[in-house]
Design a protein around this motif. Sequence first.
Motif, PDB file in Angstrom:
ATOM      1  N   TYR A 107     -37.618  24.772  26.442  1.00  0.00           N
ATOM      2  CA  TYR A 107     -38.151  26.104  26.178  1.00  0.00           C
ATOM      3  C   TYR A 107     -37.676  26.557  24.801  1.00  0.00           C
ATOM      4  O   TYR A 107     -36.637  26.113  24.312  1.00  0.00           O
ATOM      5  N   PRO A 108     -38.421  27.442  24.128  1.00  0.00           N
ATOM      6  CA  PRO A 108     -38.034  27.894  22.794  1.00  0.00           C
ATOM      7  C   PRO A 108     -36.636  28.491  22.760  1.00  0.00           C
ATOM      8  O   PRO A 108     -36.236  29.140  23.730  1.00  0.00           O
ATOM      9  N   PRO A 109     -35.907  28.278  21.675  1.00  0.00           N
ATOM     10  CA  PRO A 109     -36.319  27.474  20.523  1.00  0.00           C
ATOM     11  C   PRO A 109     -36.136  25.977  20.774  1.00  0.00           C
ATOM     12  O   PRO A 109     -35.067  25.543  21.205  1.00  0.00           O
ATOM     13  N   ILE A 110     -37.174  25.195  20.522  1.00  0.00           N
ATOM     14  CA  ILE A 110     -37.103  23.726  20.609  1.00  0.00           C
ATOM     15  C   ILE A 110     -36.728  23.208  19.224  1.00  0.00           C
ATOM     16  O   ILE A 110     -37.385  23.524  18.232  1.00  0.00           O
ATOM     17  N   HIS A 111     -35.683  22.420  19.154  1.00  0.00           N
ATOM     18  CA  HIS A 111     -35.190  21.924  17.864  1.00  0.00           C
ATOM     19  C   HIS A 111     -35.701  20.517  17.598  1.00  0.00           C
ATOM     20  O   HIS A 111     -36.001  19.759  18.529  1.00  0.00           O
ATOM     21  N   GLN A 112     -35.775  20.182  16.311  1.00  0.00           N
ATOM     22  CA  GLN A 112     -36.157  18.822  15.929  1.00  0.00           C
ATOM     23  C   GLN A 112     -35.374  18.394  14.705  1.00  0.00           C
ATOM     24  O   GLN A 112     -34.906  19.223  13.920  1.00  0.00           O
ATOM     25  N   CYS A 113     -35.236  17.079  14.546  1.00  0.00           N
ATOM     26  CA  CYS A 113     -34.593  16.542  13.351  1.00  0.00           C
ATOM     27  C   CYS A 113     -35.653  16.294  12.288  1.00  0.00           C
ATOM     28  O   CYS A 113     -36.851  16.508  12.512  1.00  0.00           O
ATOM     29  N   ILE A 137     -34.190  23.195  12.262  1.00  0.00           N
ATOM     30  CA  ILE A 137     -35.646  23.059  12.213  1.00  0.00           C
ATOM     31  C   ILE A 137     -36.226  23.335  13.602  1.00  0.00           C
ATOM     32  O   ILE A 137     -35.814  22.732  14.599  1.00  0.00           O
ATOM     33  N   ARG A 138     -37.179  24.259  13.655  1.00  0.00           N
ATOM     34  CA  ARG A 138     -37.879  24.557  14.913  1.00  0.00           C
ATOM     35  C   ARG A 138     -39.137  23.705  15.012  1.00  0.00           C
ATOM     36  O   ARG A 138     -39.862  23.524  14.030  1.00  0.00           O
ATOM     37  N   CYS A 139     -39.445  23.229  16.196  1.00  0.00           N
ATOM     38  CA  CYS A 139     -40.692  22.503  16.430  1.00  0.00           C
ATOM     39  C   CYS A 139     -41.725  23.489  16.981  1.00  0.00           C
ATOM     40  O   CYS A 139     -41.996  23.519  18.194  1.00  0.00           O
ATOM     41  N   LEU A 140     -42.284  24.297  16.081  1.00  0.00           N
ATOM     42  CA  LEU A 140     -43.209  25.346  16.492  1.00  0.00           C
ATOM     43  C   LEU A 140     -44.481  24.772  17.104  1.00  0.00           C
ATOM     44  O   LEU A 140     -45.071  25.378  18.005  1.00  0.00           O
ATOM     45  N   ALA A 141     -44.901  23.623  16.629  1.00  0.00           N
ATOM     46  CA  ALA A 141     -46.133  23.027  17.149  1.00  0.00           C
ATOM     47  C   ALA A 141     -45.982  22.700  18.641  1.00  0.00           C
ATOM     48  O   ALA A 141     -46.869  22.996  19.447  1.00  0.00           O
ATOM     49  N   LEU A 142     -44.851  22.102  19.006  1.00  0.00           N
ATOM     50  CA  LEU A 142     -44.633  21.752  20.407  1.00  0.00           C
ATOM     51  C   LEU A 142     -44.466  23.005  21.264  1.00  0.00           C
ATOM     52  O   LEU A 142     -44.924  23.057  22.411  1.00  0.00           O
ATOM     53  N   GLU A 143     -43.832  24.034  20.709  1.00  0.00           N
ATOM     54  CA  GLU A 143     -43.693  25.293  21.439  1.00  0.00           C
ATOM     55  C   GLU A 143     -45.059  25.905  21.732  1.00  0.00           C
ATOM     56  O   GLU A 143     -45.300  26.433  22.826  1.00  0.00           O
ATOM     57  N   LYS A 144     -45.981  25.813  20.770  1.00  0.00           N
ATOM     58  CA  LYS A 144     -47.316  26.369  20.980  1.00  0.00           C
ATOM     59  C   LYS A 144     -48.128  25.520  21.947  1.00  0.00           C
ATOM     60  O   LYS A 144     -48.929  26.044  22.722  1.00  0.00           O
TER      61      LYS A 144
END
Length: 305
Positions: free
Chosen positions: A65-71, A99-106
């Motif tokens: 769940y947000p915030p989802i982090h990414q490298c 870095i947030r993975c906004l695409a995956l959150e959406k």
Amino acid sequence: MASSSPFFDDIRTKSEVIDPPQSEDMLDVGESVDDATLKTLKPNVMVSSNVRELLECPVCLNAMYPPIHQCSNGHTLCSACKPRVHNRCPTCRHELGNIRCLALEKVAASLELPCKYQNFGCMGIYPYYSKLKHESQCLHRPYNCPYAGSECTVVGDIPYLVAHLKDDHKVDMHNGSTFNHRYVKSNPQEVENATWMLTVFSCFNQYFCLHFEAFQLGMAPVYIAFLRFMGDDNEAKNYSYSLEVGGNGRKMIWQGVPRSIRDSHRKVRDSFDGLIIQRNMALFFSGVDRKELKLRVTGRIWKEQ
């Protein structure tokens, strides 16, 4: 006579489902949702296994769940696990940064999924971000076995648990709304060897669990009797019960509302929500020699109008 075994005092409580984080970050990727958005009897939304895997944290394996982090290489993990990996990607070992993975959150915000208790009768379809909260409160979620004498992990609906208590735990089953039970113990000074008992009553087309046991309160043992309802709390409130114990011309009376088996046996016992009998009083009720515990507990269950 009801089943009995050595007193048990180390029951592990079941872990509770925690709601997903309710933060401003979470609300950035989709509208706030609640059970009013439920679309009942809607055909299940098909979600590919690849999408499900993308939303699974590689560390804890729970849904993210947000915030989802990414490298920097695009590998993701949930916010709860980020501190546990010391800001290093568990997949490629690169530094994570912020870095947030906004695409995956959406993508997650666009999904609607069936309740995981669909096989128990829940036909609801829920947005991804409200599904976990719904499941923690779903009226169709299975019940834990109410047997207090072992760490029983069996779960199921009420008819299944009633059969389980009878067949596997050999619990006495009684029909009727009144009871008269006698509890005897040769050495009431030893809590460690105190018996506990469970009896299941069937009345008003419902099932109730009567518990009786000894446990340590401060420096001395006490005895407690209480009733639990095999169903949800909103239904339990439709019933009341009374318990009475006495002897030598004295008596104690308790009246209350049965607790749902959603509340663990230990939670009810440790809240003292029942008939509490101090050891000295229990021995006084038992007779003049005070060397043997002999308690007769009577009671009845009724439905409130």
